[in-house]
Scaffold this motif. Structure first.
Motif, PDB file in Angstrom:
ATOM      1  N   ALA A   1     -40.620   0.458 -16.292  1.00 41.49           N
ATOM      2  CA  ALA A   1     -41.627  -0.504 -15.832  1.00 41.49           C
ATOM      3  C   ALA A   1     -42.144  -0.101 -14.447  1.00 41.49           C
ATOM      4  O   ALA A   1     -43.341  -0.225 -14.155  1.00 41.49           O
ATOM      5  CB  ALA A   1     -41.027  -1.899 -15.775  1.00 41.49           C
ATOM      6  N   ARG A   2     -41.242   0.420 -13.618  1.00 41.60           N
ATOM      7  CA  ARG A   2     -41.635   0.876 -12.286  1.00 41.60           C
ATOM      8  C   ARG A   2     -42.541   2.103 -12.385  1.00 41.60           C
ATOM      9  O   ARG A   2     -43.537   2.217 -11.652  1.00 41.60           O
ATOM     10  CB  ARG A   2     -40.379   1.211 -11.480  1.00 41.60           C
ATOM     11  CG  ARG A   2     -40.603   1.468 -10.000  1.00 41.60           C
ATOM     12  CD  ARG A   2     -40.982   0.213  -9.291  1.00 41.60           C
ATOM     13  NE  ARG A   2     -41.032   0.382  -7.855  1.00 41.60           N
ATOM     14  CZ  ARG A   2     -41.734  -0.378  -7.040  1.00 41.60           C
ATOM     15  NH1 ARG A   2     -42.467  -1.369  -7.527  1.00 41.60           N
ATOM     16  NH2 ARG A   2     -41.721  -0.196  -5.739  1.00 41.60           N
TER      17      ARG A   2
ATOM     18  N   TYR B   1     -45.996   1.075 -13.564  1.00 39.71           N
ATOM     19  CA  TYR B   1     -46.723   0.488 -12.434  1.00 39.71           C
ATOM     20  C   TYR B   1     -47.267   1.599 -11.537  1.00 39.71           C
ATOM     21  O   TYR B   1     -48.427   1.552 -11.095  1.00 39.71           O
ATOM     22  CB  TYR B   1     -45.782  -0.432 -11.663  1.00 39.71           C
ATOM     23  CG  TYR B   1     -46.319  -0.924 -10.344  1.00 39.71           C
ATOM     24  CD1 TYR B   1     -47.429  -1.761 -10.270  1.00 39.71           C
ATOM     25  CD2 TYR B   1     -45.693  -0.556  -9.146  1.00 39.71           C
ATOM     26  CE1 TYR B   1     -47.910  -2.215  -9.050  1.00 39.71           C
ATOM     27  CE2 TYR B   1     -46.162  -1.012  -7.924  1.00 39.71           C
ATOM     28  CZ  TYR B   1     -47.268  -1.842  -7.882  1.00 39.71           C
ATOM     29  OH  TYR B   1     -47.752  -2.298  -6.674  1.00 39.71           O
TER      30      TYR B   1
ATOM     31  N   ASP C   1     -50.218   3.312 -13.097  1.00 39.26           N
ATOM     32  CA  ASP C   1     -51.392   2.445 -13.012  1.00 39.26           C
ATOM     33  C   ASP C   1     -52.034   2.535 -11.623  1.00 39.26           C
ATOM     34  O   ASP C   1     -53.265   2.613 -11.503  1.00 39.26           O
ATOM     35  CB  ASP C   1     -50.984   0.995 -13.312  1.00 39.26           C
ATOM     36  CG  ASP C   1     -52.169   0.048 -13.326  1.00 39.26           C
ATOM     37  OD1 ASP C   1     -53.112   0.289 -14.104  1.00 39.26           O
ATOM     38  OD2 ASP C   1     -52.166  -0.922 -12.546  1.00 39.26           O
ATOM     39  N   LEU C   2     -51.200   2.565 -10.591  1.00 43.94           N
ATOM     40  CA  LEU C   2     -51.714   2.694  -9.223  1.00 43.94           C
ATOM     41  C   LEU C   2     -52.405   4.044  -9.022  1.00 43.94           C
ATOM     42  O   LEU C   2     -53.437   4.125  -8.352  1.00 43.94           O
ATOM     43  CB  LEU C   2     -50.581   2.545  -8.211  1.00 43.94           C
ATOM     44  CG  LEU C   2     -50.009   1.142  -7.993  1.00 43.94           C
ATOM     45  CD1 LEU C   2     -48.927   1.179  -6.919  1.00 43.94           C
ATOM     46  CD2 LEU C   2     -51.100   0.148  -7.606  1.00 43.94           C
TER      47      LEU C   2
END
Length: 239
Positions: free
Chosen positions: A121-122, A125, A128-129
């Motif tokens: 999940a990290r 993220y 996505d950034l």
């Protein structure tokens, strides 16, 4: 010292290889009081209380590691290279990139192997950034938000750049210096997850439960660089 140097030479290996290893300090271990019992068979008698490696074992083990990694790469196995000490960071990143593999050099993230699914999940993220950064979406944010997000991206880049595209557990983990505190955690996690461990191992390393290792100086940048360069040459060499 001359006698000890002669003792580390193997007639089956070119003389210049041993001369290079000695010049790079690959034969130096730590002070005798730090020696781990599991490493004793790979050492000569200490010189002024500093342990000396028998380099015939070092070169033999480096060749075994190179052969194993070459086969693993041919089978499309994923290798995670770990070297978070200042002496190892650059060369660990270099070999990982050279072989198209993954690396952690900023720090070991606790639970990276044992809690891998949650960690995804990290990484999601982070990816996505990176897309937002690539599309210049961040530049449109208010200054305070933009500054905060830029700092967050840089922090994640430091830690996760080498594993951003790792979507499943690695098949193999390669660690430089098993005695380093963060790397002890990496080793424990790999053992728990039954991931084969390969290592460059100094005289203070515990090599129990390690699949393959090369005994040698794992603290000095020149020694680490020589060993990793040797592995890259062997792995990349055409048959």
């Amino acid at each position: 010292m001359e006698n000890k140097t002669h003792a580390i030479i193997d007639k089956n290996v070119k003389q210049d290889i041993f001369e290079e290893m000695i010049a790079a300090g690959v034969h130096y271990g730590r002070a005798k009081r730090y020696t781990h019992p599991s490493m004793k068979n790979f050492l000569l008698k200490s010189n002024k209380n500093i342990e000396l490696f028998n380099l015939k074992y070092t070169i033999q083990k480096l060749n075994e590691i190179a052969d194993y990694l070459k086969k693993a790469l041919a089978e499309n196995k994923k290798i995670l290279f770990v070297g978070t000490t200042p002496a190892s960071q650059n060369k660990v990143q270099e070999i990982a990139k050279n072989l198209g593999q993954y690396y952690l050099t900023y720090k070991w993230v606790g639970g990276f192997l044992t809690n891998f699914q949650t960690l995804q999940a990290r990484l999601l993220y982070f990816r996505d950034l990176l897309k937002k950064e690539e599309n210049n979406e961040i530049q449109n944010l208010p200054p305070f938000q933009r500054s905060k997000m830029e700092k967050e991206i840089q922090k994640l880049k430091n830690i996760y750049s080498g594993v951003v595209n790792l979507e499943s557990l690695p098949d193999i983990i390669f660690i430089v210096n098993l005695a380093y505190k963060q790397h002890k955690t990496a080793k424990r996690e790999a053992i728990k997850m039954k991931i084969p461990i390969i290592a460059l191992a100094g005289s203070d390393n515990d090599i129990s439960n390690v699949f393959l290792f090369a005994p040698g100086n794992d603290k000095a940048p020149r020694s680490i660089a020589w060993q990793i360069d040797y592995l890259m040459k062997k792995i990349n060499a055409s048959e």
